[in-house]
Design a protein around this motif. Structure first.
Motif, PDB file in Angstrom:
ATOM      1  N   LYS A  14       0.822  -1.221   0.000  1.00  0.00           N
ATOM      2  CA  LYS A  14       0.000   0.000   0.000  1.00  0.00           C
ATOM      3  C   LYS A  14       0.854   1.269   0.000  1.00  0.00           C
ATOM      4  O   LYS A  14       0.583   2.189  -0.783  1.00  0.00           O
ATOM      5  CB  LYS A  14      -0.932  -0.011   1.214  1.00  0.00           C
ATOM      6  CG  LYS A  14      -1.793   1.218   1.321  1.00  0.00           C
ATOM      7  CD  LYS A  14      -2.466   1.295   2.651  1.00  0.00           C
ATOM      8  CE  LYS A  14      -1.510   1.225   3.802  1.00  0.00           C
ATOM      9  NZ  LYS A  14      -0.457   2.270   3.815  1.00  0.00           N
ATOM     10  N   ARG A 160       8.355 -10.401   3.519  1.00  0.00           N
ATOM     11  CA  ARG A 160       8.721  -8.972   3.430  1.00  0.00           C
ATOM     12  C   ARG A 160       8.928  -8.377   4.817  1.00  0.00           C
ATOM     13  O   ARG A 160       9.863  -7.616   5.045  1.00  0.00           O
ATOM     14  CB  ARG A 160       7.624  -8.180   2.707  1.00  0.00           C
ATOM     15  CG  ARG A 160       7.634  -8.402   1.205  1.00  0.00           C
ATOM     16  CD  ARG A 160       6.531  -7.596   0.547  1.00  0.00           C
ATOM     17  NE  ARG A 160       6.448  -7.890  -0.869  1.00  0.00           N
ATOM     18  CZ  ARG A 160       5.425  -7.533  -1.638  1.00  0.00           C
ATOM     19  NH1 ARG A 160       4.410  -6.859  -1.130  1.00  0.00           N
ATOM     20  NH2 ARG A 160       5.420  -7.816  -2.918  1.00  0.00           N
ATOM     21  N   VAL A 197       3.038  -8.901  -7.628  1.00  0.00           N
ATOM     22  CA  VAL A 197       3.797  -8.790  -8.884  1.00  0.00           C
ATOM     23  C   VAL A 197       4.931  -7.772  -8.689  1.00  0.00           C
ATOM     24  O   VAL A 197       5.103  -7.259  -7.573  1.00  0.00           O
ATOM     25  CB  VAL A 197       2.846  -8.350 -10.031  1.00  0.00           C
ATOM     26  CG1 VAL A 197       1.806  -9.424 -10.297  1.00  0.00           C
ATOM     27  CG2 VAL A 197       2.155  -7.028  -9.702  1.00  0.00           C
ATOM     28  N   THR A 198       5.695  -7.483  -9.733  1.00  0.00           N
ATOM     29  CA  THR A 198       6.806  -6.538  -9.537  1.00  0.00           C
ATOM     30  C   THR A 198       6.244  -5.133  -9.290  1.00  0.00           C
ATOM     31  O   THR A 198       5.087  -4.860  -9.618  1.00  0.00           O
ATOM     32  CB  THR A 198       7.706  -6.456 -10.793  1.00  0.00           C
ATOM     33  OG1 THR A 198       6.925  -5.899 -11.866  1.00  0.00           O
ATOM     34  CG2 THR A 198       8.260  -7.807 -11.194  1.00  0.00           C
TER      35      THR A 198
HETATM   36  N1  LIG Z   1       5.482  -5.393  -5.777  1.00  0.00           N
HETATM   37  C1  LIG Z   1       6.513  -5.475  -4.940  1.00  0.00           C
HETATM   38  N2  LIG Z   1       7.599  -6.203  -5.228  1.00  0.00           N
HETATM   39  C2  LIG Z   1       8.628  -6.314  -4.349  1.00  0.00           C
HETATM   40  N3  LIG Z   1       8.677  -5.698  -3.150  1.00  0.00           N
HETATM   41  C3  LIG Z   1       7.627  -4.938  -2.816  1.00  0.00           C
HETATM   42  C4  LIG Z   1       6.494  -4.779  -3.673  1.00  0.00           C
HETATM   43  N4  LIG Z   1       5.592  -3.964  -3.062  1.00  0.00           N
HETATM   44  C5  LIG Z   1       6.143  -3.638  -1.886  1.00  0.00           C
HETATM   45  N5  LIG Z   1       7.357  -4.205  -1.735  1.00  0.00           N
HETATM   46  C6  LIG Z   1       8.260  -4.082  -0.564  1.00  0.00           C
HETATM   47  O1  LIG Z   1       7.603  -4.714   0.527  1.00  0.00           O
HETATM   48  C7  LIG Z   1       7.754  -3.951   1.718  1.00  0.00           C
HETATM   49  C8  LIG Z   1       6.355  -3.559   2.233  1.00  0.00           C
HETATM   50  O2  LIG Z   1       5.750  -2.696   1.289  1.00  0.00           O
HETATM   51  P1  LIG Z   1       4.922  -1.418   1.730  1.00  0.00           P
HETATM   52  O3  LIG Z   1       5.682  -0.661   2.777  1.00  0.00           O
HETATM   53  O4  LIG Z   1       4.513  -0.710   0.499  1.00  0.00           O
HETATM   54  O5  LIG Z   1       3.700  -2.173   2.412  1.00  0.00           O
HETATM   55  P2  LIG Z   1       2.413  -1.631   3.132  1.00  0.00           P
HETATM   56  O6  LIG Z   1       1.323  -2.456   2.603  1.00  0.00           O
HETATM   57  O7  LIG Z   1       2.301  -0.168   3.005  1.00  0.00           O
HETATM   58  O8  LIG Z   1       2.657  -1.986   4.630  1.00  0.00           O
HETATM   59  P3  LIG Z   1       2.030  -1.259   5.919  1.00  0.00           P
HETATM   60  O9  LIG Z   1       0.593  -1.539   5.860  1.00  0.00           O
HETATM   61  O10 LIG Z   1       2.711  -1.911   7.062  1.00  0.00           O
HETATM   62  O11 LIG Z   1       2.373   0.183   5.839  1.00  0.00           O
HETATM   63  C9  LIG Z   1       8.622  -2.740   1.351  1.00  0.00           C
HETATM   64  O12 LIG Z   1       9.958  -3.047   1.687  1.00  0.00           O
HETATM   65  C10 LIG Z   1       8.452  -2.631  -0.164  1.00  0.00           C
HETATM   66  O13 LIG Z   1       9.565  -2.048  -0.798  1.00  0.00           O
END
Ligand SMILES: Nc1ncnc2c1ncn2[C@@H]1O[C@H](COP(=O)(O)OP(=O)(O)OP(=O)(O)O)[C@@H](O)[C@H]1O
Ligand SMILES: CC(C)(COP(=O)(O)OP(=O)(O)OC[C@H]1O[C@@H](n2cnc3c(N)ncnc32)[C@H](O)[C@@H]1O)[C@@H](O)C(=O)NCCC(=O)NCCS
Length: 240
Positions: A14, A160, A197-198
């Motif tokens: 997110k 992650r 996905v990426t």
């Molecule tokens: N599509 C992706 N491919 C690879 N890594 C990803 C991808 N999306 C997010 N990440 C990595 O996964 C981790 C978590 O992503 P992110 O912080 O965007 O999650 P979030 O859903 O916002 O989590 P939260 O709810 O805890 O804030 C980060 O280190 C991010 O760089």
């Protein structure tokens, strides 16, 4: 104005989507950031929180001790549940007020700086980044044109969290278990972005959605304008 709520499972991506939308030039309001701001020393929330939960939830600097507050409101017993309701009743109106102020600022900024890549769009876009949308949508009564959730398989999210947040598997699993479920988030969303996905593929999905929504908004704006023009013409003819 096009109001979008953005939510998602923990570590599904997110914040990555939210940062990308901000990079594109859309206004983003981060509810986590607002909550933290409201719990800093000197905020309007401090005294109501002290009165409701006692001195132990305010630290020596006058800010909220989140750990102490969490201990009072997170639990399965009736007392914790009532305490969480009370916390929501203090925090949510204040969050709502700050959100309204930020939204106004975004609209004013948009009126002066249209986004070059979406030159023809006729409404400001405001993205509300709400990690706990499922938990709070009934007590923060905002309406949204679109609700989007970012989702990825649980095991990928656990990996992650272990790799990037220094958590153990048990801690990561506990954080997931504590949140609303993917099914609950999806039930409230009208779009799901695949976070497995990426990042580039995720950004493409975001681009497509934004194009789709802005085009639909443009069509509505054009129809409204055509309707107004037709009414004006018919009123002019009556007066001739
Ligand atoms: N599509 C992706 N491919 C690879 N890594 C990803 C991808 N999306 C997010 N990440 C990595 O996964 C981790 C978590 O992503 P992110 O912080 O965007 O999650 P979030 O859903 O916002 O989590 P939260 O709810 O805890 O804030 C980060 O280190 C991010 O760089
Ligand atoms: C109690 C507080 C200080 C605890 O902070 P802490 O950093 O320890 O935990 P965090 O905020 O990460 O929440 C942990 C988990 O608790 C659950 N949770 C948090 N707030 C809520 C809530 N209002 N309703 C239901 N569940 C919640 C979620 O599953 C979340 O993942 C904090 O959660 C808080 O102030 N919550 C109330 C404000 C709020 O509603 N925030 C969300 C705004 S969108």
């Amino acid at each position: 104005m096009i109001r979008i709520a953005l939510t998602g499972g923990i570590a599904a991506g997110k914040s990555t989507v939210s940062r990308y939308l901000a990079q594109l030039g859309f206004g983003v309001i981060d509810y986590d950031e607002i909550t933290h701001e409201l719990q800093q020393a000197g905020s309007f929330a401090i005294e109501p929180l002290r009165n409701a939960f006692g001195n132990e939830v305010i630290n020596a600097e006058g800010a909220v001790n989140r750990k102490a507050l969490a201990a009072q409101v997170f639990g399965d017993d009736a007392m914790s549940k009532a305490a969480l309701q009370q916390l929501d009743s203090i925090m949510h109106p204040l969050i709502e007020q700050l959100v309204a102020e930020r939204e106004q600022a975004i609209v004013e900024h948009w009126q002066e700086h249209e986004l070059p890549q979406y030159a023809s769009h006729s409404s400001a876009v405001v993205v509300h980044d709400i990690p706990l949308y499922t938990e709070v949508h009934q007590t923060i009564p905002l309406t949204f044109d679109h609700v989007v959730t970012v989702e990825a398989p649980e095991e990928q999210r656990i990996q992650r969290m272990i790799q990037t947040r220094d958590m153990t598997r048990e801690q990561a699993e506990a954080r997931i278990a504590n949140q609303a479920t993917q099914a609950q988030r999806e039930a409230l969303a009208d779009e799901v972005i695949d976070g497995s996905v990426t990042k580039e593929q995720m950004y493409e999905a975001v681009d497509e959605l934004m194009q789709q929504w802005l085009t639909a908004d443009e069509v509505v704006a054009e129809n409204v304008q055509n309707e107004r023009n037709a009414q004006q013409t018919s009123s002019n003819q009556k007066h001739e």
